[in-house]
Design a protein around this motif. Structure first.
Motif, mmCIF file in Angstrom:
data_model
loop_
_atom_site.group_PDB
_atom_site.id
_atom_site.type_symbol
_atom_site.label_atom_id
_atom_site.label_comp_id
_atom_site.label_asym_id
_atom_site.label_seq_id
_atom_site.Cartn_x
_atom_site.Cartn_y
_atom_site.Cartn_z
ATOM 1 N N VAL A 4 136.119 41.835 59.291
ATOM 2 C CA VAL A 4 136.433 40.510 58.751
ATOM 3 C C VAL A 4 136.369 39.567 59.939
ATOM 4 N N PHE A 5 135.402 38.643 59.914
ATOM 5 C CA PHE A 5 135.140 37.820 61.097
ATOM 6 C C PHE A 5 134.813 36.393 60.700
ATOM 7 N N ASN A 6 135.427 35.449 61.405
ATOM 8 C CA ASN A 6 135.134 34.034 61.235
ATOM 9 C C ASN A 6 135.810 33.306 62.386
ATOM 10 N N HIS A 7 135.107 32.406 63.047
ATOM 11 C CA HIS A 7 135.704 31.670 64.166
ATOM 12 C C HIS A 7 136.762 30.668 63.713
ATOM 13 N N LYS A 8 136.593 30.128 62.537
ATOM 14 C CA LYS A 8 137.504 29.094 62.060
ATOM 15 C C LYS A 8 138.868 29.679 61.717
ATOM 16 N N GLY A 9 139.901 29.002 62.123
ATOM 17 C CA GLY A 9 141.260 29.427 61.802
ATOM 18 C C GLY A 9 141.632 29.048 60.378
ATOM 19 N N GLY A 10 142.633 29.726 59.850
ATOM 20 C CA GLY A 10 143.163 29.371 58.540
ATOM 21 C C GLY A 10 142.288 29.752 57.367
ATOM 22 N N THR A 11 141.403 30.723 57.549
ATOM 23 C CA THR A 11 140.497 31.106 56.461
ATOM 24 C C THR A 11 140.942 32.355 55.728
ATOM 25 N N GLY A 12 142.071 32.938 56.117
ATOM 26 C CA GLY A 12 142.590 34.112 55.431
ATOM 27 C C GLY A 12 142.085 35.439 55.975
ATOM 28 N N LYS A 13 141.574 35.438 57.208
ATOM 29 C CA LYS A 13 141.047 36.674 57.791
ATOM 30 C C LYS A 13 142.111 37.757 57.888
ATOM 31 N N THR A 14 143.260 37.409 58.440
ATOM 32 C CA THR A 14 144.321 38.400 58.627
ATOM 33 C C THR A 14 144.827 38.905 57.287
ATOM 34 N N THR A 15 145.100 37.999 56.377
ATOM 35 C CA THR A 15 145.590 38.389 55.056
ATOM 36 C C THR A 15 144.587 39.292 54.357
ATOM 37 N N SER A 16 143.319 38.947 54.418
ATOM 38 C CA SER A 16 142.278 39.760 53.783
ATOM 39 C C SER A 16 142.176 41.137 54.421
ATOM 40 N N ALA A 17 142.155 41.169 55.751
ATOM 41 C CA ALA A 17 142.017 42.444 56.460
ATOM 42 C C ALA A 17 143.205 43.369 56.185
ATOM 43 N N VAL A 18 144.414 42.823 56.228
ATOM 44 C CA VAL A 18 145.611 43.632 55.978
ATOM 45 C C VAL A 18 145.633 44.125 54.532
ATOM 46 N N SER A 19 145.270 43.275 53.597
ATOM 47 C CA SER A 19 145.267 43.664 52.180
ATOM 48 C C SER A 19 144.250 44.762 51.894
ATOM 49 N N VAL A 20 143.050 44.616 52.418
ATOM 50 C CA VAL A 20 142.011 45.628 52.212
ATOM 51 C C VAL A 20 142.420 46.941 52.880
ATOM 52 N N ALA A 21 142.928 46.855 54.109
ATOM 53 C CA ALA A 21 143.347 48.065 54.826
ATOM 54 C C ALA A 21 144.467 48.790 54.085
ATOM 55 N N ALA A 22 145.442 48.044 53.610
ATOM 56 C CA ALA A 22 146.562 48.650 52.876
ATOM 57 C C ALA A 22 146.079 49.287 51.579
ATOM 58 N N GLY A 23 145.175 48.618 50.875
ATOM 59 C CA GLY A 23 144.634 49.163 49.640
ATOM 60 C C GLY A 23 143.847 50.447 49.875
ATOM 61 N N LEU A 24 143.039 50.468 50.916
ATOM 62 C CA LEU A 24 142.284 51.682 51.251
ATOM 63 C C LEU A 24 143.224 52.820 51.628
#
Length: 77
Positions: A4-24
């Motif tokens: 999950v990669f994007n230079h712009k802050g505030g795009t939900g990268k951390t939330t998305s990565a943690v959610s996908v990781a937890a689901g897997l």
């Protein structure tokens, strides 16, 4: 491998990565979640603390296994 990669802050990268990781992890997959952001918000999101980080692995030569921390069943940081 999934990134999950994007230079712009505030795009939900951390939330998305943690959610996908937890689901897997809940689905029985073994997950290693690597936070490359210096702020370390992935650890905060999962209620984890550690004295070692990616910095210690990349710059100081710490072995990867010495930096990995288990935070949930099948989910390591």
């Amino acid at each position: 491998m999934l990134a999950v990669f994007n230079h712009k802050g505030g795009t939900g990268k951390t939330t998305s990565a943690v959610s996908v990781a937890a689901g897997l992890a809940l689905a029985g997959k073994r997950v290693l979640l690597v936070d490359t952001d210096a702020q370390g918000n992935v650890a905060v999101s999962l209620g984890a603390t550690s004295e070692r980080s990616l910095y210690h692995v990349l710059v100081m030569g710490l072995g990867i296994q010495q930096a990995v921390k288990s935070v949930r069943e099948n989910l390591d940081l």
